[in-house]
Scaffold this active site. Structure first.
Site, PDB file in Angstrom:
ATOM      1  N   ASP A   1     -50.869  44.988  -4.645  1.00  0.00           N
ATOM      2  CA  ASP A   1     -51.874  45.900  -5.193  1.00  0.00           C
ATOM      3  C   ASP A   1     -51.995  45.745  -6.710  1.00  0.00           C
ATOM      4  OD1 ASP A   1     -49.255  46.979  -5.529  1.00  0.00           O
ATOM      5  OD2 ASP A   1     -50.149  48.910  -6.047  1.00  0.00           O
ATOM      6  N   GLU A   2     -53.110  46.216  -7.230  1.00  0.00           N
ATOM      7  CA  GLU A   2     -53.348  46.404  -8.662  1.00  0.00           C
ATOM      8  C   GLU A   2     -52.980  45.169  -9.501  1.00  0.00           C
ATOM      9  OE1 GLU A   2     -52.906  51.189  -9.241  1.00  0.00           O
ATOM     10  OE2 GLU A   2     -51.052  50.033  -9.282  1.00  0.00           O
ATOM     11  N   VAL A   3     -53.521  44.040  -9.153  1.00  0.00           N
ATOM     12  CA  VAL A   3     -53.243  42.813  -9.901  1.00  0.00           C
ATOM     13  C   VAL A   3     -54.297  42.662 -11.001  1.00  0.00           C
ATOM     14  CG1 VAL A   3     -52.974  40.321  -9.764  1.00  0.00           C
ATOM     15  CG2 VAL A   3     -52.218  41.769  -7.858  1.00  0.00           C
TER      16      VAL A   3
END
Length: 571
Positions: free
Chosen positions: A366-368
């Site tokens: 997530d959230e890269v």
């Protein structure tokens, strides 16, 4: 109006409301809450009611028995006596059934007292229950580790029509016996009308969970969580029939896992390498503590983002960020263009597979933040050469290189990923589970529909982020969620495996984790265990009030759920 003045105005207004407005207890007498208009608790506690509510409960009229703690025993049949899980449970559930209470409430159990003798004039009184028979119907029911598809169904019979004046817990599997133990322990309560003596009402319960994955996610990177607090949370999970400890071990702030193959990762990546680290022995003890409670421990090592702490002990994993043609001294996510990264990950996750016995690992995803990758000329050259110049494909490239590493481990692990992996259209195995964490009801419902329409399994946490708090009773927000409220066929609904209450650690430490999480997580527990029709908030409030007191009596500092109340325990 400039932003700083807007901020100042909002701050001053908020301060005025707190100091002068309808704050504090008065606020909860408004339309949002129904004030009883009398002294005493706002919510009257139930007595001897079970949380989560069982699938089927049949009271045997108004019949009841008293229970003598000093003479009471759990009697194990041959299959149960040969099972370490059940042997370990006996003492644990004896203490839970007869917890500490205020001295005034429990008078001595004197069967010769005239008051006690008078009970025999009550046709509903069935005498003193001195034992419960534990019956496991198959020798193969004592599995070593809990797993996604474990059998947790059970039956509890107390003075049932077909077995009067006796009690039993019956299941085909040790996991069901453990859940039955918990149910029995909650059926026993201190009866004020009988001088505070322990009472149990006659009932037959047939129960099983609605969903197989019922988890709590803890974050031990942002604040290190002590083993004692992790143990306490596992106890409370068992009391609420939750069965997955999703352990988000590492993140940007700290790397507290002790790797034997890469010891520098915790020596340099933990807050303090000799105090704020989970040693291999610590992890074994936590897994064992969870195992005997029927709880899986599923580790999460989130990549390729959320990995700043990895670089300290293993330099070269992260991408260098550039300003113009030169590195600017900052680092981004993993650098997926390096072959050496995958060599490292293969060795690292092979170790993780030997430390954690669960069949699933959580791989994050997530959230890269892709801005660092975009700034790096070497990465962009790789993207141009290998990915058609599409930077959006770089994360997919990484995930698609990582997943075979996990799948090919000797332990043959499956994996769970956050929903971005699905959103990016990464290629995953058919047995992948996608965890949905974003958005409001329409967002997560649409996402569940999309995921299950492809034949993949889904897990929900979006409406159950318990690190967000409000002043007041907010457990109802979590309780009213119906996780199957998404469009799709019955086949799609069967691909929904369950959900998790998540509590992230920016402002949660060992000091406040338990009261912040419980009994709010109890609302999630009932939603994931009990049948869909169990959704009466008023009935739940009464049972949750009893359950709150029950957890307090058992020694856990859970917070008030329903406003002003009283529990029979000296804290």
């Amino acid at each position: 109006m400039e932003a700083r003045w807007i901020w100042l105005w909002v701050t001053l207004c908020s301060f005025w409301i707190v100091v002068h407005g309808d704050s504090g207890g008065d606020f909860f007498k408004t339309s949002e809450y129904i004030h009883p208009g009398r002294p005493g608790p706002w919510v009257q506690s139930s007595r001897g009611q079970v949380w989560p509510q069982p699938k089927l409960s049949r009271p045997n009229g108004k019949r009841y028995s008293l229970v003598h703690p000093e003479k009471f025993t759990f009697q194990l049949d041959a299959n149960s006596a040969a099972c370490d899980l059940i042997q370990n449970a006996v003492n644990r559930f004896y203490v839970r059934t007869f917890p500490r209470r205020t001295a005034k409430t429990a008078q001595s159990f004197n069967t010769n007292h005239p008051w006690f003798q008078a009970l025999h004039q009550d046709p509903n009184f069935q005498g003193v229950l001195d034992s419960v028979q534990i019956v496991m119907n198959t020798k193969k029911g004592c599995e070593k580790y809990p797993h996604l598809d474990m059998d947790e169904h059970y039956e509890v019979k107390i003075d049932a029509p077909d077995s009067p004046k006796t009690a039993s817990i019956i299941a085909f599997n040790a996991w069901g016996i453990l859940r039955g133990f918990e149910t029995f322990s909650q059926l026993v309560y201190g009866a004020e009308e009988h001088g505070g003596l322990y009472q149990v009402n006659s009932v037959q319960i047939m129960d099983q969970p609605r969903f197989s994955h019922r988890g709590v996610m803890l974050d031990s990177s942002r604040h290190f969580l002590s083993k004692r607090v992790i143990y306490d949370n596992l106890d409370l999970m068992e009391m609420n029939k939750m069965n997955v400890f999703h352990w988000h071990i590492s993140d940007d702030p700290a790397f507290p896992y002790e790797s034997l193959r890469f010891p520098n990762m915790s020596l340099k990546g933990a807050y303090r390498p000799y105090t704020h680290v989970y040693s291999q022995e610590d992890i074994r003890e936590i897994i064992e503590y969870a195992r005997i409670r029927g709880i899986r421990v599923m580790p999460e090592f989130d990549t390729p983002g959320h990995t700043q702490s990895w670089e300290l002990g293993q330099p070269g994993l992260l991408a260098k960020c550039y300003r113009g043609s030169q590195p600017d001294g900052t680092l981004g996510p993993f650098d997926p263009t390096k072959d050496s990264l995958y060599d490292f990950l293969e060795v690292f996750f092979k170790e993780i597979g030997t430390v954690f016995p669960d069949n699933f690992m959580h791989l994050g995803g997530d959230e890269v933040d892709k801005m660092c990758w975009q700034s790096n000329p070497h990465i962009m050259e790789f993207v141009k050469k290998n990915l058609g110049g599409n930077l959006g494909k770089l994360e997919s490239y990484y995930i698609e290189k990582l997943l075979p590493i996990i799948a090919d481990l000797p332990t043959k692990n499956g994996y769970i990923v956050w929903q971005e992996v699905f959103d990016n259209k990464d290629k995953v195995k058919n047995d992948t589970i996608i965890q949905v964490w974003k958005g409001g009801p329409n967002d997560w419902a649409n996402k569940l529909q999309q995921i299950t329409s492809t034949g993949l399994r889904a897990l929900l946490s979006a409406p159950w982020y318990l690190n967000y708090i409000n002043y007041g009773s907010d457990w109802t927000n979590y309780y009213i969620i119906e996780p199957l409220n998404f469009e799709g066929t019955q086949a799609q609904k069967k691909l929904f495996v369950g959900g998790e209450a998540c509590i992230w650690g920016e402002f949660v430490s060992s000091v406040n984790l338990i009261p912040r999480l419980w009994p709010r997580a109890s609302a999630v527990a009932e939603r994931l265990w009990s049948p869909e029709h169990v959704k009466d908030v008023n009935d739940a409030a009464s049972r949750l009030q009893e359950h709150e007191c029950r957890m307090l009596q058992r020694g856990y500092p859970v917070e008030p759920a329903n406003g002003p109340s009283f529990c029979d325990v000296a804290w």
